[in-house]
Design a protein around this motif. Structure first.
Motif, mmCIF file in Angstrom:
data_model
loop_
_atom_site.group_PDB
_atom_site.id
_atom_site.type_symbol
_atom_site.label_atom_id
_atom_site.label_comp_id
_atom_site.label_asym_id
_atom_site.label_seq_id
_atom_site.Cartn_x
_atom_site.Cartn_y
_atom_site.Cartn_z
ATOM 1 N N ASN A 73 -3.316 20.585 0.299
ATOM 2 C CA ASN A 73 -4.267 19.817 1.121
ATOM 3 C C ASN A 73 -4.610 20.535 2.430
ATOM 4 N N PHE A 74 -4.885 21.831 2.325
ATOM 5 C CA PHE A 74 -5.107 22.641 3.515
ATOM 6 C C PHE A 74 -6.235 22.092 4.385
ATOM 7 N N MET A 75 -7.378 21.803 3.787
ATOM 8 C CA MET A 75 -8.534 21.358 4.569
ATOM 9 C C MET A 75 -8.299 19.987 5.190
ATOM 10 N N ILE A 76 -7.630 19.098 4.456
ATOM 11 C CA ILE A 76 -7.338 17.762 5.004
ATOM 12 C C ILE A 76 -6.394 17.879 6.191
ATOM 13 N N HIS A 77 -5.333 18.682 6.024
ATOM 14 C CA HIS A 77 -4.375 18.860 7.102
ATOM 15 C C HIS A 77 -5.039 19.515 8.326
ATOM 16 N N PHE A 78 -5.868 20.518 8.072
ATOM 17 C CA PHE A 78 -6.560 21.188 9.172
ATOM 18 C C PHE A 78 -7.445 20.203 9.931
ATOM 19 N N ILE A 108 0.851 -1.192 0.000
ATOM 20 C CA ILE A 108 0.000 0.000 0.000
ATOM 21 C C ILE A 108 0.883 1.238 0.000
ATOM 22 N N ASP A 109 0.670 2.118 -0.967
ATOM 23 C CA ASP A 109 1.441 3.348 -1.050
ATOM 24 C C ASP A 109 0.830 4.416 -0.142
ATOM 25 N N LEU A 110 1.663 5.025 0.670
ATOM 26 C CA LEU A 110 1.217 6.080 1.568
ATOM 27 C C LEU A 110 1.518 7.436 0.950
ATOM 28 N N ASP A 111 0.469 8.224 0.753
ATOM 29 C CA ASP A 111 0.633 9.560 0.196
ATOM 30 C C ASP A 111 1.031 10.504 1.325
ATOM 31 N N LEU A 112 2.329 10.830 1.398
ATOM 32 C CA LEU A 112 2.833 11.666 2.490
ATOM 33 C C LEU A 112 2.297 13.086 2.434
ATOM 34 N N SER A 113 1.787 13.485 1.261
ATOM 35 C CA SER A 113 1.235 14.839 1.147
ATOM 36 C C SER A 113 -0.043 15.000 1.971
ATOM 37 N N MET A 114 -0.634 13.872 2.378
ATOM 38 C CA MET A 114 -1.855 13.925 3.179
ATOM 39 C C MET A 114 -1.550 14.161 4.653
ATOM 40 N N ILE A 115 -0.275 14.058 5.026
ATOM 41 C CA ILE A 115 0.121 14.243 6.418
ATOM 42 C C ILE A 115 0.551 15.695 6.622
ATOM 43 N N PRO A 116 0.044 16.369 7.655
ATOM 44 C CA PRO A 116 0.417 17.777 7.895
ATOM 45 C C PRO A 116 1.920 17.955 8.114
ATOM 46 N N ASN A 117 2.396 19.186 7.888
ATOM 47 C CA ASN A 117 3.799 19.507 8.114
ATOM 48 C C ASN A 117 4.213 19.173 9.543
ATOM 49 N N ASN A 118 5.302 18.416 9.691
ATOM 50 C CA ASN A 118 5.862 18.119 11.023
ATOM 51 C C ASN A 118 4.797 17.622 11.995
ATOM 52 N N TYR A 119 4.015 16.652 11.520
ATOM 53 C CA TYR A 119 2.880 16.157 12.311
ATOM 54 C C TYR A 119 3.324 15.570 13.656
#
Length: 211
Positions: free
Chosen positions: A148-153, A1-12
């Motif tokens: 991905n502002f809304m997803i990260h928020f 399974i590929d994990l899309d790191l762009s879906m994870i907020p900055n420095n989560y």
């Protein structure tokens, strides 16, 4: 399974570490729920916790989307916020290092409604200067207005609310033991938290914000 790191907020992970330290530290909201738990019982004190996280959710929404209006055309403002936030953490750390924590229990209180206990937590959190500064200055630095502002928020807000209520529940559940511990060791948790916040301030100030 590929994990899309762009879906994870900055420095989560840094965000999780930061809020965990803040939630462990016995600040005004923790002391309030300990007091209400000892006076009115554990189940009813959870209404105070719900009031706290409800106020924080409102603060997150208002602060984030207010700052977003500045972030979108001027993303470099996040770097300024990073420095302000880092210095604020240093201020908090110094404050914690010199603070004594105490719990005052007043057994003369009459039975109070769930709404009154909810209102205690809501008002205490809504007008907390520390919470306002955190959500206006620190919280947006973990968001990217162009990615991905809304997803990260949503991820950050859900994480914050979950961890906050989780630790509030722990404080309420073992309120009598915590009250005794804070009476016997009034400086220990605050000093440990102060040291941890100094470390996290260094981590935040030395971390590059990726936009």
């Amino acid at each position: 399974i590929d994990l899309d790191l762009s879906m994870i907020p900055n420095n989560y992970l840094l965000f999780v570490q930061l809020v965990t330290i803040l939630f462990i530290t016995p600040g005004p909201q923790r002391i309030l729920i300990i007091t209400n738990s000892m006076n009115y019982g554990f189940p009813r004190s959870l209404w105070t916790g719900l009031g706290d996280v409800s106020a924080n959710a409102i603060q997150m929404i208002c602060a984030t989307f207010g700052v977003y209006a500045l972030m979108k055309p001027h993303p470099q403002i996040l770097d300024t916020f990073k420095w302000i936030g880092g210095l604020y953490l240093i201020y908090l750390a110094i404050k914690f290092l010199g603070r004594k924590t105490s719990v005052t229990i007043d057994k003369t209180f009459s039975t109070r409604s769930a709404f009154d206990l909810f209102k205690d937590g809501f008002i205490s959190a809504l007008f907390s200067p520390g919470a306002i500064v955190f959500f206006v200055v620190m919280f947006p630095t973990f968001l990217d207005p162009n990615n991905n502002f809304m997803i990260h928020f949503t991820i950050l807000m859900t994480t914050h609310v979950f961890l906050d209520f989780f630790f509030l529940t722990i404080y309420a559940g073992v309120s009598s033991r915590i009250a005794i511990f804070l009476k016997n060791y009034p400086n220990l948790i605050s000093r440990l938290s102060g040291c941890a916040l100094l470390f996290l301030a260094y981590r935040i100030l030395s971390t590059k914000i990726n936009l």
